[in-house]
Design a protein around this motif. Sequence first.
Motif, PDB file in Angstrom:
ATOM      1  N   MET A  88      49.297  -6.867 -25.899  1.00 17.38           N
ATOM      2  CA  MET A  88      50.251  -7.098 -26.987  1.00 17.38           C
ATOM      3  C   MET A  88      51.699  -7.125 -26.487  1.00 17.38           C
ATOM      4  SD  MET A  88      49.745  -3.397 -28.913  1.00 17.38           S
ATOM      5  CE  MET A  88      48.034  -3.734 -29.261  1.00 17.38           C
ATOM      6  N   ASP A 128      46.441  -7.024 -33.321  1.00 22.58           N
ATOM      7  CA  ASP A 128      47.877  -7.235 -33.142  1.00 22.58           C
ATOM      8  C   ASP A 128      48.282  -8.628 -33.604  1.00 22.58           C
ATOM      9  OD1 ASP A 128      50.569  -7.327 -32.012  1.00 22.58           O
ATOM     10  OD2 ASP A 128      49.662  -8.367 -30.311  1.00 22.58           O
ATOM     11  N   TRP A 153      51.212  -5.084 -34.125  1.00 26.33           N
ATOM     12  CA  TRP A 153      50.864  -4.101 -33.094  1.00 26.33           C
ATOM     13  C   TRP A 153      50.697  -2.689 -33.651  1.00 26.33           C
ATOM     14  CZ3 TRP A 153      54.093   0.032 -32.135  1.00 26.33           C
ATOM     15  CH2 TRP A 153      55.407  -0.055 -32.609  1.00 26.33           C
TER      16      TRP A 153
END
Length: 390
Positions: free
Chosen positions: A25, A153, A158
Amino acid sequence: MPLVVYILGLTIFSLTTSEFMVAGMMPSLTQAFGVSVTQIGTLISLYAIGMVVGGPLLTVGLLKLRVPNKKALLWLLGFYAIAQSVAASATSYEIMAIARVATGVAGSACFGVSLAICAEIVGMASRGRAASIVVGGLMLATVLGVPVATVIDQHWGWRASFWLVVALTVLCAVVITFMVPRAKASETISLGAELAEFKNRHLWAAYATSGLIIGATFAAFSYFAPILTEVTGFAASSIPWLLGIYGAANVVGNMVVGRYADRHTMPIMAWGLIVLGATLALFAVFAQSQALSLASLIVIGLVGVPMNPAMIARVMKTAHPGALVNTVHTSVINIGLGVGAWVGGLGIAAGYGVRSPLWVGVTLAILGLLSLLPYLGNSRRDTQAPAASR
């Protein structure tokens, strides 16, 4: 195998997913905190530093207070959930960095205490298999946990991935509360008794072998992407599925080794190092061949990291398998990981090309095999060493 062992494996799965999911992420986190990709990558390193340094120190504190393993694990999971919640709510990079160190500290101690609980609830002849289930949570995290966290995410942000880990941690704590038996007062090990284990030179020999095995593996693994794209000729888009194959091989190898780790501890590590070193050398020489490179990738995945159950079984035979002994072993493995990746990179920096980390891995595998030689002549030596050293 008691069901609670699988719960402990799920616990390690949750914590390790948190450790590595940052890698999946990075775009979201760089945008959220306004920092570079390198700084986001440092969040993984901060977690590892917390594991290597803070985990043993926190375990020493729990032992000094004579906290039983079950209660210690619940305290640690509570601390982890709080630190992970701070990370999920972080509004600045600095807060996130502090939270990552805190989760690393708790994660390392959780790993050590989980293995100590395994040693309490299963017989000595099944400790390696139980450890393979706990370690299997770590391997499933790279194959399943990190990709799932990345998908979450991409669809929900996230923070949702971080909160999912919090939820899993709390769930594991609740199940552990009801399923893990309370240790008897006579089974609670004092800090002095645990520290006395470190006078055993055979324990340090076991640690050294573990560090070299993981160092050899990660000296190569850390640079698989540039080797496979620049030398082998795979497209960059192929790297995710190639690493997925490697991760699946880790899981399969761990399952197989876990079955035999208790009965054939030393032979597994000896032959594993021989196969690992030979495969790394083959990969280095024929890296331009896609077929041989793919085969090497699979074999390294089957024999490298999956030696973990045998490594843990050896440590548990060599010393009393308490929380501190296991937590320090976790730290040694992480040191091996970091040093292997660092030394592998030195060869590239010195101008020897992207294949050079593979030769570094061969060298570390040979050193690992040499560290085993004094123990191969007597298959029971690693089991009898503690009694002889006290």
